[in-house]
Enzyme design. Structure first.
Site, PDB file in Angstrom:
ATOM      1  CG  ASP A 290      49.976  39.498  39.240  1.00 40.39           C
ATOM      2  OD1 ASP A 290      49.473  39.988  40.419  1.00 40.39           O
ATOM      3  OD2 ASP A 290      49.901  38.679  38.206  1.00 40.39           O
ATOM      4  CB  ILE A 291      48.497  34.242  38.472  1.00 39.52           C
ATOM      5  CG1 ILE A 291      48.067  33.444  40.247  1.00 39.52           C
ATOM      6  CG2 ILE A 291      48.090  33.038  37.236  1.00 39.52           C
ATOM      7  CD1 ILE A 291      46.527  32.956  40.152  1.00 39.52           C
ATOM      8  CD  GLU A 334      45.521  38.543  39.717  1.00 41.11           C
ATOM      9  OE1 GLU A 334      44.926  39.059  40.582  1.00 41.11           O
ATOM     10  OE2 GLU A 334      46.689  39.150  38.808  1.00 41.11           O
TER      11      GLU A 334
HETATM   12  N1  LIG Z   1      38.213  33.394  38.239  1.00 43.30           N
HETATM   13  C1  LIG Z   1      38.557  33.954  38.731  1.00 43.30           C
HETATM   14  N2  LIG Z   1      39.058  35.386  38.508  1.00 43.30           N
HETATM   15  C2  LIG Z   1      39.964  36.489  39.832  1.00 43.30           C
HETATM   16  C3  LIG Z   1      39.743  36.247  40.537  1.00 43.30           C
HETATM   17  N3  LIG Z   1      40.022  37.439  41.260  1.00 43.30           N
HETATM   18  C4  LIG Z   1      40.936  38.072  40.399  1.00 43.30           C
HETATM   19  N4  LIG Z   1      40.440  37.556  38.993  1.00 43.30           N
HETATM   20  C5  LIG Z   1      40.555  38.392  37.322  1.00 43.30           C
HETATM   21  O1  LIG Z   1      42.358  38.287  37.926  1.00 43.30           O
HETATM   22  C6  LIG Z   1      42.802  39.006  36.469  1.00 43.30           C
HETATM   23  C7  LIG Z   1      43.426  39.741  36.572  1.00 43.30           C
HETATM   24  O2  LIG Z   1      44.308  40.404  35.622  1.00 43.30           O
HETATM   25  P1  LIG Z   1      44.733  41.664  35.214  1.00 43.30           P
HETATM   26  O3  LIG Z   1      45.333  42.273  37.024  1.00 43.30           O
HETATM   27  O4  LIG Z   1      45.026  42.037  34.496  1.00 43.30           O
HETATM   28  O5  LIG Z   1      46.264  40.289  35.708  1.00 43.30           O
HETATM   29  P2  LIG Z   1      46.964  39.275  34.488  1.00 43.30           P
HETATM   30  O6  LIG Z   1      46.222  39.546  33.073  1.00 43.30           O
HETATM   31  O7  LIG Z   1      47.233  38.650  35.295  1.00 43.30           O
HETATM   32  O8  LIG Z   1      48.327  39.959  33.751  1.00 43.30           O
HETATM   33  P3  LIG Z   1      49.450  40.223  34.457  1.00 43.30           P
HETATM   34  O9  LIG Z   1      49.238  40.491  35.845  1.00 43.30           O
HETATM   35  O10 LIG Z   1      50.239  41.840  33.914  1.00 43.30           O
HETATM   36  O11 LIG Z   1      50.360  39.336  34.247  1.00 43.30           O
HETATM   37  C8  LIG Z   1      41.017  39.735  36.277  1.00 43.30           C
HETATM   38  O12 LIG Z   1      40.550  38.901  34.935  1.00 43.30           O
HETATM   39  C9  LIG Z   1      40.403  39.719  37.074  1.00 43.30           C
HETATM   40  O13 LIG Z   1      38.926  39.482  36.592  1.00 43.30           O
HETATM   41  C10 LIG Z   1      39.263  35.638  40.931  1.00 43.30           C
HETATM   42  O14 LIG Z   1      38.506  35.474  42.172  1.00 43.30           O
HETATM   43  N5  LIG Z   1      38.490  34.181  39.987  1.00 43.30           N
END
Ligand SMILES: Nc1nc2c(ncn2[C@@H]2O[C@H](COP(=O)(O)OP(=O)(O)OP(=O)(O)O)[C@@H](O)[C@H]2O)c(=O)[nH]1
Length: 416
Positions: A290-291, A334
């Site tokens: 996970d990013i 992500e």
């Molecule tokens: N640009 C983009 N963002 C995405 C995509 N899919 C998911 N996201 C974003 O990824 C983010 C995931 O956020 P969170 O689940 O809160 O997790 P996080 O901010 O990475 O925090 P941690 O996982 O706890 O480190 C969200 O803001 C989604 O909108 C995509 O296809 N493109």
């Protein structure tokens, strides 16, 4: 996992579709064709040559044996020149046999029809020459010897209208020149008047034979070309279908944003690998990624830049999947999963750490992260599949490890 944007694939598809359009256009016009445009003509000639080597070469060999078989008439009618005529006949036959053996193995292999046409012409010319050597009125028997040669030209060169016509007309011209310039043997007045009537009729008969042969060869060649076009069109359609099926498969199994496998394909592969490792009782490992702080990344750099970041990280992780069966897929948002079949827990954890380091090394700027670059958290789980467990257990275990990695402050690997 093949690359969906494979330029080579779409170039080939474009080329195939262009050829289909050209062929359909030609067939739609419905005209008879004795010459195709551009490369198609060359392909057809190669095909015709191949057919010649497979079928017509045997016909030519048969014809040569017949030609040689007529040496009995050389001894029967040849008088003092019998030996000379036989030697000439033998030399023509041997030369042709040598050419038929050598040409297909040489760089002139594409010119077999020309070789056959030249051979038939040479045989005809030799008979015209023999006519000069046969004594007196007996020579008229050899005039008739030109008929089987002409008929043979019609059969053996039926697939090449032009070659057939060139050989036939050239032989007829040589024959007429011989009639005009050679001495007529002394004959009785009755025989003389028969010959005077017979010779023009013979030339006319020959001309009619050529005319009929030309008509038949034209019909045969154009129908052979038509069949070739239809078969080629079928082959091209099959090729096109193959490319489209492959592309459809790629589209249905690939995530369009990152270019790696999508969740559907991941589930299919995971089920397969689970069954395979269950049978072989070998460990199956899952790496869940996970990013970190990706919401902040999106908020700070914008969604488009977020997409680019997802793509680059996905591609970097996919480059670690080197063994058959390894698969890197986008699990959602992500989150990513890497399947590592036949991989022990220690090996999987080692690889997960290498992947984490490689993402840090990408140095994708992430100002709002404490590391100032994009990082990932990784959970690793391994299992030797059992009948009473399922791949969901493995997924849940990897998810738990990922949760712990997040809890431990992110940018780290936790293995079960
Ligand atoms: N640009 C983009 N963002 C995405 C995509 N899919 C998911 N996201 C974003 O990824 C983010 C995931 O956020 P969170 O689940 O809160 O997790 P996080 O901010 O990475 O925090 P941690 O996982 O706890 O480190 C969200 O803001 C989604 O909108 C995509 O296809 N493109």
């Amino acid at each position: 996992m093949p690359n969906i944007s494979s330029q080579q694939d779409s170039d080939t598809l474009k080329r195939v579709e262009e050829q289909i359009n050209i062929l359909s256009g030609i067939l739609d016009r419905g005209r008879q064709h004795l010459r195709f445009p551009g490369r198609l003509e060359q392909r057809y000639l190669e095909f015709r040559n191949q057919r010649f080597l497979e079928i017509d070469q045997k016909i030519i060999i048969g014809g040569l044996l017949f030609y040689l078989g007529f040496s009995w008439s050389d001894f029967y009618l040849g008088g003092d020149n019998a030996n000379l005529i036989f030697i000439c006949r033998f030399l023509v036959t041997i030369t042709m046999f040598c050419l038929l053996w050598w040409v297909p193995r040489s760089r002139f292999a594409a010119h077999m029809v020309t070789v056959a046409a030249s051979g038939i012409f040479l045989a005809g010319l030799s008979v015209i020459f023999f006519i000069q050597l046969i004594p007196d009125a007996l020579k008229y028997a050899y005039h008739l010897g030109l008929v089987p040669i002409q008929v043979f030209a019609l059969v053996a060169l039926r697939l090449s209208y032009r070659a057939m016509l060139v050989v036939s007309v050239s032989l007829l011209v040589c024959y007429v020149v011989m009639l005009l310039f050679s001495d007529t043997p002394p004959l009785s007045p009755e025989l003389n008047s028969i010959v005077e009537i017979f010779m023009p009729l013979f030339v006319l008969f020959w001309l009619l034979l050529i005319g009929m042969g030309a008509y038949l060869a034209y019909a045969i060649e154009s129908s052979a070309r038509n069949d070739y076009m239809k078969n080629r069109l079928l082959a091209l359609e099959a090729e096109r279908l193959q490319y489209l099926t492959r592309r459809l498969h790629l589209l249905s199994t690939t995530d369009s944003l990152t270019g790696i496998a999508n969740r559907r394909y991941l589930e299919e592969c995971l089920a397969n690998e689970w069954r395979r490792c269950l049978r072989s009782q070998t460990p199956l490992s899952l790496v869940m990624v996970d990013i970190d702080n990706f919401k902040d990344y999106n908020d700070h750099y914008g969604h488009q830049q977020g997409d680019r970041c997802l793509h680059d990280i996905a591609q970097a992780m996919a480059s670690f999947c080197q063994r058959p069966g390894d698969l890197c897929a986008r699990y959602g948002g992500e989150e990513f999963i890497i399947i590592l079949p036949d991989t022990a827990p220690g090996e999987a954890a080692y690889m997960a750490e290498k992947i984490r380091e490689s993402i840090v090394a990408l140095a994708i700027p992430h100002e709002t992260s404490e590391h100032l670059v994009a990082t990932i958290s990784v959970g690793v789980a391994s299992m030797i599949p059992q009948a009473d467990s399922s791949s969901d257990d493995l997924l849940r275990s990897a998810d738990r490890m990922l949760y712990q990695a997040k809890e431990q402050g992110r940018n780290c690997v936790v293995a079960a």
